[in-house]
Write a protein that holds these residues in place. Structure first.
Motif, PDB file in Angstrom:
ATOM      1  N   LEU A  11       0.978  -1.111   0.040  1.00  0.00           N
ATOM      2  CA  LEU A  11      -0.123  -0.119   0.024  1.00  0.00           C
ATOM      3  C   LEU A  11       0.986   1.338  -0.061  1.00  0.00           C
ATOM      4  O   LEU A  11       0.500   2.210  -0.738  1.00  0.00           O
ATOM      5  CB  LEU A  11      -1.027   0.108   0.977  1.00  0.00           C
ATOM      6  CG  LEU A  11      -2.207   0.983   1.446  1.00  0.00           C
ATOM      7  CD1 LEU A  11      -2.930   1.002   0.219  1.00  0.00           C
ATOM      8  CD2 LEU A  11      -2.714   1.178   2.525  1.00  0.00           C
ATOM      9  N   ARG A  12       2.014   1.237   0.916  1.00  0.00           N
ATOM     10  CA  ARG A  12       2.912   2.548   0.632  1.00  0.00           C
ATOM     11  C   ARG A  12       3.581   2.702  -0.522  1.00  0.00           C
ATOM     12  O   ARG A  12       3.587   3.787  -1.207  1.00  0.00           O
ATOM     13  CB  ARG A  12       3.869   2.112   1.906  1.00  0.00           C
ATOM     14  CG  ARG A  12       5.053   3.398   2.027  1.00  0.00           C
ATOM     15  CD  ARG A  12       4.066   4.745   2.403  1.00  0.00           C
ATOM     16  NE  ARG A  12       5.049   5.862   2.332  1.00  0.00           N
ATOM     17  CZ  ARG A  12       5.552   6.626   1.585  1.00  0.00           C
ATOM     18  NH1 ARG A  12       4.911   6.370   0.218  1.00  0.00           N
ATOM     19  NH2 ARG A  12       6.302   7.631   1.612  1.00  0.00           N
ATOM     20  N   GLY A  13       3.928   1.376  -1.181  1.00  0.00           N
ATOM     21  CA  GLY A  13       4.443   1.488  -2.374  1.00  0.00           C
ATOM     22  C   GLY A  13       3.422   2.057  -3.610  1.00  0.00           C
ATOM     23  O   GLY A  13       3.791   3.052  -4.370  1.00  0.00           O
ATOM     24  N   ALA A  14       2.048   1.505  -3.472  1.00  0.00           N
ATOM     25  CA  ALA A  14       1.274   2.057  -4.638  1.00  0.00           C
ATOM     26  C   ALA A  14       0.887   3.527  -4.160  1.00  0.00           C
ATOM     27  O   ALA A  14       0.820   4.460  -5.260  1.00  0.00           O
ATOM     28  CB  ALA A  14      -0.392   1.204  -4.199  1.00  0.00           C
ATOM     29  N   PHE A  15       0.736   3.827  -2.998  1.00  0.00           N
ATOM     30  CA  PHE A  15       0.455   5.389  -2.743  1.00  0.00           C
ATOM     31  C   PHE A  15       1.994   6.174  -3.533  1.00  0.00           C
ATOM     32  O   PHE A  15       1.591   7.230  -4.084  1.00  0.00           O
ATOM     33  CB  PHE A  15       0.353   5.535  -1.346  1.00  0.00           C
ATOM     34  CG  PHE A  15       0.109   7.040  -1.015  1.00  0.00           C
ATOM     35  CD1 PHE A  15      -0.976   7.556  -0.986  1.00  0.00           C
ATOM     36  CD2 PHE A  15       1.341   7.738  -0.396  1.00  0.00           C
ATOM     37  CE1 PHE A  15      -1.612   8.787  -0.494  1.00  0.00           C
ATOM     38  CE2 PHE A  15       1.046   9.240  -0.268  1.00  0.00           C
ATOM     39  CZ  PHE A  15      -0.402   9.678  -0.210  1.00  0.00           C
ATOM     40  N   ASP A  16       2.979   5.684  -3.302  1.00  0.00           N
ATOM     41  CA  ASP A  16       4.195   6.222  -3.649  1.00  0.00           C
ATOM     42  C   ASP A  16       4.093   6.311  -5.135  1.00  0.00           C
ATOM     43  O   ASP A  16       4.338   7.693  -5.796  1.00  0.00           O
ATOM     44  CB  ASP A  16       5.602   5.852  -3.174  1.00  0.00           C
ATOM     45  CG  ASP A  16       6.505   6.642  -3.545  1.00  0.00           C
ATOM     46  OD1 ASP A  16       6.789   7.706  -2.995  1.00  0.00           O
ATOM     47  OD2 ASP A  16       7.593   5.931  -4.302  1.00  0.00           O
ATOM     48  N   ARG A  17       3.750   5.390  -5.828  1.00  0.00           N
ATOM     49  CA  ARG A  17       3.538   5.417  -7.177  1.00  0.00           C
ATOM     50  C   ARG A  17       2.765   6.306  -8.027  1.00  0.00           C
ATOM     51  O   ARG A  17       2.832   6.923  -8.773  1.00  0.00           O
ATOM     52  CB  ARG A  17       3.200   3.984  -7.731  1.00  0.00           C
ATOM     53  CG  ARG A  17       3.860   3.435  -9.374  1.00  0.00           C
ATOM     54  CD  ARG A  17       5.287   3.796  -9.389  1.00  0.00           C
ATOM     55  NE  ARG A  17       5.773   3.065 -10.582  1.00  0.00           N
ATOM     56  CZ  ARG A  17       6.961   3.465 -11.310  1.00  0.00           C
ATOM     57  NH1 ARG A  17       7.742   4.320 -10.478  1.00  0.00           N
ATOM     58  NH2 ARG A  17       7.434   2.904 -12.436  1.00  0.00           N
ATOM     59  N   LEU A  18       1.378   6.448  -7.253  1.00  0.00           N
ATOM     60  CA  LEU A  18       0.476   7.467  -7.645  1.00  0.00           C
ATOM     61  C   LEU A  18       0.882   8.934  -7.881  1.00  0.00           C
ATOM     62  O   LEU A  18       0.518   9.293  -8.686  1.00  0.00           O
ATOM     63  CB  LEU A  18      -0.750   7.455  -6.685  1.00  0.00           C
ATOM     64  CG  LEU A  18      -1.681   6.022  -6.884  1.00  0.00           C
ATOM     65  CD1 LEU A  18      -2.736   6.132  -5.583  1.00  0.00           C
ATOM     66  CD2 LEU A  18      -2.293   6.068  -8.160  1.00  0.00           C
ATOM     67  N   PHE A  19       1.728   9.048  -6.945  1.00  0.00           N
ATOM     68  CA  PHE A  19       2.310  10.696  -6.778  1.00  0.00           C
ATOM     69  C   PHE A  19       3.680  10.408  -7.567  1.00  0.00           C
ATOM     70  O   PHE A  19       4.627  11.073  -7.301  1.00  0.00           O
ATOM     71  CB  PHE A  19       2.202  10.846  -5.613  1.00  0.00           C
ATOM     72  CG  PHE A  19       0.885  11.343  -4.812  1.00  0.00           C
ATOM     73  CD1 PHE A  19       0.563  12.632  -5.234  1.00  0.00           C
ATOM     74  CD2 PHE A  19       0.296  10.332  -4.295  1.00  0.00           C
ATOM     75  CE1 PHE A  19      -0.848  12.728  -4.820  1.00  0.00           C
ATOM     76  CE2 PHE A  19      -0.905  10.664  -3.801  1.00  0.00           C
ATOM     77  CZ  PHE A  19      -1.523  11.646  -4.008  1.00  0.00           C
ATOM     78  N   PHE A  20       4.093   9.657  -8.502  1.00  0.00           N
ATOM     79  CA  PHE A  20       5.241   9.393  -9.560  1.00  0.00           C
ATOM     80  C   PHE A  20       6.572   9.040  -8.837  1.00  0.00           C
ATOM     81  O   PHE A  20       7.575   9.675  -9.030  1.00  0.00           O
ATOM     82  CB  PHE A  20       5.530  10.893 -10.183  1.00  0.00           C
ATOM     83  CG  PHE A  20       4.018  11.233 -10.935  1.00  0.00           C
ATOM     84  CD1 PHE A  20       4.027  10.746 -12.037  1.00  0.00           C
ATOM     85  CD2 PHE A  20       2.930  12.144 -10.555  1.00  0.00           C
ATOM     86  CE1 PHE A  20       2.817  11.219 -13.020  1.00  0.00           C
ATOM     87  CE2 PHE A  20       2.058  12.678 -11.236  1.00  0.00           C
ATOM     88  CZ  PHE A  20       1.939  11.891 -12.335  1.00  0.00           C
TER      89      PHE A  20
END
Length: 545
Positions: free
Chosen positions: A436-445
């Motif tokens: 989830l932390r990685g997905a959140f990071d990816r959403l914001f480039f």
């Protein structure tokens, strides 16, 4: 001892001893378990033990050209990059004195290339460039600034080429060999235009320049391969925009390296410009279909009614290790048909290049054997090798949180499990939180967790571990990971093992340094989760060691 038959490679005997605790963490996925059969021994740090000679990984053994007797020193710029990291060992194996140019020193370079000279230099700094080129006979120019993003890479590319051309002329180099991209100045892609302009700038001086132009490069760890693999493996349905029906001529990474080495060993190639490609001309849609066929996965491809490159680049960035800005730059090149014109290079350097399907099979085989030596995604974010180190900020105001466990297991066993964190095996506990932390990071480039790990059986300095990077490693005692996700500060995860009587204490410490109020708010907001995440992490590491 088990034997794996790999298409195009023959039988590969592999010794396998994998701890059951780690296998359990892999779950019941048959593909992952099959991959694990071809990986490490009990200490996890050791590389794959394979009953094959070291030369198995070399590409140029069947190259028809011959090493130049008495050749002068060869400089490989961008030696820490995807192409350069594979070219250096080939040149060393053929007996050339090699100087590898990198922006920052790492002990890993001496390990990989023990017979190469390491030069720390930056093409944008003329003084360091002059030192790197001193005494050089031939230089490979493998520098690009694409990682800087669309607003900056063009100027940096041109300035670096201008500086290099002047330095080469000043130092009296005999040749420059440049690997660029297929296309022309009329291309709609800023990336391909930049490649053409770099070739022009290098050619302005008196030093002869051999220019090789390639389209899509396919190999384990290449950007194009990573995009294709992740899209096909992660999506059951793929929309195909109209520009994905344009033609291209993919080429295997081993064939690119062969042409680079062969160009130096072929005097007739001096000063020439050549298009290099594989034996097939395919559409980008065809690349996806063939990959799906190779891995035996059903994927529904349909014609999409819209073709906005920004949308597809962002979508691909969420599913692949390649960041959105880079994916967009590469996808803009898909608007053009990039097909090699002429076959003079095949006459000068005659060998049979791999088909696209053969290149894909070899790339998958390298991943399955856990023998991927360089990855394009590991070079992101830009200037990672110049990032602030923990020892440089220690002593300044910061925040730390430590969790530990006392164990009667040996340090070697504990450290072996520590070195298995991340990648497809996960983080021992609460994997959904890390995801989830990685997905959140990816959403914001940000980098996210999709980069995984280059090698699942060993770690070394500068290796990527999901959204971390190895900053320091002391066998059986310490693993220091530097965070590369988007944060309101700088963060590290420090695993340590120290003797305590007749037992060993395994600890993990989170370090966080910030100068903003938002950074302090971020730290305290996540502080309640530290016990659950980090105590559970060290407990599970100890349990499964």
């Amino acid at each position: 001892m088990s034997t794996k038959v790999t298409p195009g490679l023959g039988e590969v005997p592999v010794m396998v001893r994998w701890p059951e605790g780690v296998l359990r963490r892999m779950g019941k996925d048959n593909q992952d378990r099959e991959i694990m059969k071809h990986m490490v021994d009990g200490h996890f740090q050791k590389a794959l033990t394979c009953a094959l000679p070291d030369t198995f990984s070399l590409f140029c053994q069947d190259l028809p050209t011959r090493p130049l007797p008495g050749a002068g020193r060869v400089l490989v710029t961008g030696a820490s990059g995807y192409i350069g990291g594979r070219l250096v060992p080939e040149l060393l194996a053929r007996g050339y004195p090699v100087r590898a140019m990198v922006r920052a020193f790492s002990p890993a370079y001496s390990k990989h290339w023990p017979n190469a000279e390491i030069a720390v230099a930056d093409a944008l700094e003329t003084e360091s460039l002059d030192r790197a080129l001193e005494g050089i006979d031939t230089a490979y120019y493998l520098i690009h600034s694409l990682l800087l993003g669309p607003s900056s890479f063009l100027h940096a590319d041109i300035q670096a080429a201008v500086n290099f051309g002047k330095a080469a002329e000043k130092q009296g180099l005999r040749r420059i060999i440049y690997l660029g991209g297929l296309g022309d100045t009329r291309s709609q892609s800023p990336h391909l235009k930049s490649r053409m302009q770099v070739a022009q700038e290098l050619s302005r001086g008196r030093t002869p320049v051999t220019i090789l132009r390639a389209a899509i490069i396919i190999g384990s760890g290449s950007a194009s391969y990573e995009i294709i693999r992740h899209l096909v493996t992660r999506l059951p349905v793929l929309p195909i925009p109209h520009w994905a029906k344009n033609r291209c001529q993919p080429i295997a990474i081993r064939d690119v390296v062969k042409y680079l080495v062969g160009a130096m060993e072929t005097p007739e190639a001096t000063g020439g410009a050549f298009d290099i490609g594989g034996p097939e001309i395919l559409t980008y849609e065809g690349l996806l279909r063939i990959f799906a066929l190779v891995i035996r996965k059903r994927v529904w491809l349909f014609d999409a009614p819209f073709s906005h490159i920004g949308f597809y680049a962002y979508l691909a960035s969420l599913l692949t290790p390649v960041p959105a800005s880079i994916t967009r730059a590469l996808m803009e090149g898909l608007r053009d048909e990039v097909v090699a014109s002429g076959d003079e290079i095949r006459r000068l350097i005659p060998f049979k290049p791999l088909t696209y399907q053969e290149a894909v099979i070899r790339a998958l085989s390298r991943e399955e054997q856990d023998k991927v030596y360089t990855r394009w995604s590991d070079a992101y974010p830009p200037a990672y090798d110049l990032a602030l180190k923990l020892h440089e900020v220690q002593g300044k105001p910061g925040y730390t949180a430590t969790r530990s466990v006392l164990s009667d297991k040996p340090a070697r066993s504990l450290f072996g499990s520590v070195c298995c964190v991340g990648g497809r095996a996960g983080w021992f506990r609460a994997n959904w939180m890390w995801w989830l932390r990685g997905a959140f990071d990816r959403l914001f480039f940000g980098v996210g967790t999709s980069r995984g790990r280059r090698c699942h059986s060993s770690l070394e300095v500068n290796d990527v571990v999901d959204f971390f990077r190895v900053e320091d490693i002391e066998p059986d005692r310490r693993l220091l990971l530097r965070a590369e996700m988007k944060l309101p500060g700088k963060a590290w995860l420090d695993f340590a093992i120290r003797e305590e009587g007749e037992k060993e204490r395994l600890s993990v410490t989170a370090h966080f340094f910030t100068s903003s109020w938002f950074g302090r708010l971020y730290w305290y907001a996540f502080l309640p989760f530290h016990h659950f995440i980090f105590q559970g992490l060290v407990d599970q590491i100890e349990k499964q060691s």
